[in-house]
Design a protein around this motif. Structure first.
Motif, PDB file in Angstrom:
ATOM      1  N   ARG A   8       0.838  -1.205   0.000  1.00 17.71           N
ATOM      2  CA  ARG A   8       0.000   0.000   0.000  1.00 17.71           C
ATOM      3  C   ARG A   8       0.870   1.252   0.000  1.00 17.71           C
ATOM      4  O   ARG A   8       0.633   2.194  -0.761  1.00 17.71           O
ATOM      5  CB  ARG A   8      -0.920  -0.001   1.220  1.00 17.71           C
ATOM      6  CG  ARG A   8      -1.819   1.215   1.285  1.00 17.71           C
ATOM      7  CD  ARG A   8      -2.737   1.142   2.522  1.00 17.71           C
ATOM      8  NE  ARG A   8      -3.587   2.294   2.600  1.00 17.71           N
ATOM      9  CZ  ARG A   8      -3.262   3.449   3.169  1.00 17.71           C
ATOM     10  NH1 ARG A   8      -2.076   3.583   3.743  1.00 17.71           N
ATOM     11  NH2 ARG A   8      -4.091   4.462   3.194  1.00 17.71           N
ATOM     12  N   ASP A   9       1.888   1.267   0.848  1.00 19.13           N
ATOM     13  CA  ASP A   9       2.782   2.428   0.918  1.00 19.13           C
ATOM     14  C   ASP A   9       3.505   2.663  -0.407  1.00 19.13           C
ATOM     15  O   ASP A   9       3.646   3.801  -0.847  1.00 19.13           O
ATOM     16  CB  ASP A   9       3.800   2.266   2.047  1.00 19.13           C
ATOM     17  CG  ASP A   9       3.180   2.369   3.428  1.00 19.13           C
ATOM     18  OD1 ASP A   9       1.992   2.777   3.538  1.00 19.13           O
ATOM     19  OD2 ASP A   9       3.871   2.046   4.409  1.00 19.13           O
ATOM     20  N   LEU A  10       3.954   1.582  -1.045  1.00 23.29           N
ATOM     21  CA  LEU A  10       4.620   1.721  -2.349  1.00 23.29           C
ATOM     22  C   LEU A  10       3.655   2.263  -3.400  1.00 23.29           C
ATOM     23  O   LEU A  10       4.023   3.102  -4.226  1.00 23.29           O
ATOM     24  CB  LEU A  10       5.192   0.373  -2.797  1.00 23.29           C
ATOM     25  CG  LEU A  10       6.404  -0.133  -2.023  1.00 23.29           C
ATOM     26  CD1 LEU A  10       6.700  -1.579  -2.389  1.00 23.29           C
ATOM     27  CD2 LEU A  10       7.625   0.750  -2.262  1.00 23.29           C
ATOM     28  N   ARG A  11       2.402   1.799  -3.363  1.00 24.88           N
ATOM     29  CA  ARG A  11       1.386   2.283  -4.310  1.00 24.88           C
ATOM     30  C   ARG A  11       1.107   3.765  -4.103  1.00 24.88           C
ATOM     31  O   ARG A  11       1.074   4.548  -5.060  1.00 24.88           O
ATOM     32  CB  ARG A  11       0.092   1.475  -4.174  1.00 24.88           C
ATOM     33  CG  ARG A  11      -1.029   1.985  -5.092  1.00 24.88           C
ATOM     34  CD  ARG A  11      -2.287   1.163  -4.963  1.00 24.88           C
ATOM     35  NE  ARG A  11      -2.830   1.099  -3.632  1.00 24.88           N
ATOM     36  CZ  ARG A  11      -3.551   2.076  -3.056  1.00 24.88           C
ATOM     37  NH1 ARG A  11      -3.778   3.209  -3.685  1.00 24.88           N
ATOM     38  NH2 ARG A  11      -4.036   1.923  -1.828  1.00 24.88           N
ATOM     39  N   LEU A  12       0.957   4.156  -2.852  1.00 27.53           N
ATOM     40  CA  LEU A  12       0.687   5.563  -2.558  1.00 27.53           C
ATOM     41  C   LEU A  12       1.880   6.451  -2.916  1.00 27.53           C
ATOM     42  O   LEU A  12       1.702   7.560  -3.420  1.00 27.53           O
ATOM     43  CB  LEU A  12       0.301   5.740  -1.088  1.00 27.53           C
ATOM     44  CG  LEU A  12      -1.027   5.089  -0.686  1.00 27.53           C
ATOM     45  CD1 LEU A  12      -1.246   5.212   0.818  1.00 27.53           C
ATOM     46  CD2 LEU A  12      -2.188   5.681  -1.465  1.00 27.53           C
ATOM     47  N   LYS A  13       3.080   5.944  -2.665  1.00 30.54           N
ATOM     48  CA  LYS A  13       4.296   6.675  -3.031  1.00 30.54           C
ATOM     49  C   LYS A  13       4.360   6.891  -4.551  1.00 30.54           C
ATOM     50  O   LYS A  13       4.834   7.926  -5.013  1.00 30.54           O
ATOM     51  CB  LYS A  13       5.524   5.902  -2.547  1.00 30.54           C
ATOM     52  CG  LYS A  13       6.833   6.598  -2.783  1.00 30.54           C
ATOM     53  CD  LYS A  13       7.975   5.774  -2.225  1.00 30.54           C
ATOM     54  CE  LYS A  13       9.317   6.389  -2.577  1.00 30.54           C
ATOM     55  NZ  LYS A  13      10.437   5.543  -2.135  1.00 30.54           N
ATOM     56  N   ALA A  14       3.851   5.922  -5.305  1.00 28.37           N
ATOM     57  CA  ALA A  14       3.810   6.032  -6.764  1.00 28.37           C
ATOM     58  C   ALA A  14       2.607   6.857  -7.228  1.00 28.37           C
ATOM     59  O   ALA A  14       2.418   7.065  -8.424  1.00 28.37           O
ATOM     60  CB  ALA A  14       3.763   4.646  -7.390  1.00 28.37           C
ATOM     61  N   ASN A  15       1.799   7.317  -6.269  1.00 24.90           N
ATOM     62  CA  ASN A  15       0.632   8.153  -6.554  1.00 24.90           C
ATOM     63  C   ASN A  15      -0.359   7.443  -7.483  1.00 24.90           C
ATOM     64  O   ASN A  15      -0.836   8.020  -8.457  1.00 24.90           O
ATOM     65  CB  ASN A  15       1.054   9.508  -7.131  1.00 24.90           C
ATOM     66  CG  ASN A  15      -0.037  10.538  -7.020  1.00 24.90           C
ATOM     67  OD1 ASN A  15      -0.872  10.476  -6.123  1.00 24.90           O
ATOM     68  ND2 ASN A  15      -0.053  11.484  -7.941  1.00 24.90           N
TER      69      ASN A  15
END
Length: 66
Positions: A8-15
């Protein structure tokens, strides 16, 4: 940190939204949701595509497991 929270954090970081990732992987948004909630794990065939989508390394995907 759990594997799902890391995804989830990686997805959000990738916007990106779950829907956008699902479209890129040609799977359902519900699958992404299950991964992020630690209900299911992604098949090994999605690991490299996820690294490209999230612009990260395989180590970053598996970080919480090591």
């Amino acid at each position: 940190m759990t594997f799902g929270k890391n995804l989830r954090d990686l997805r959000l970081k990738a916007n990106l939204t779950q829907e956008e990732v699902a479209i890129k992987l040609q799977i359902s948004r519900q699958s992404i949701s299950k991964w992020e909630k630690d209900i299911a794990l992604p098949s090994i065939i999605y690991i490299i595509p996820l690294t490209k989508i999230y612009q990260c390394s395989v180590n970053e995907i598996f970080y919480p497991l090591f």
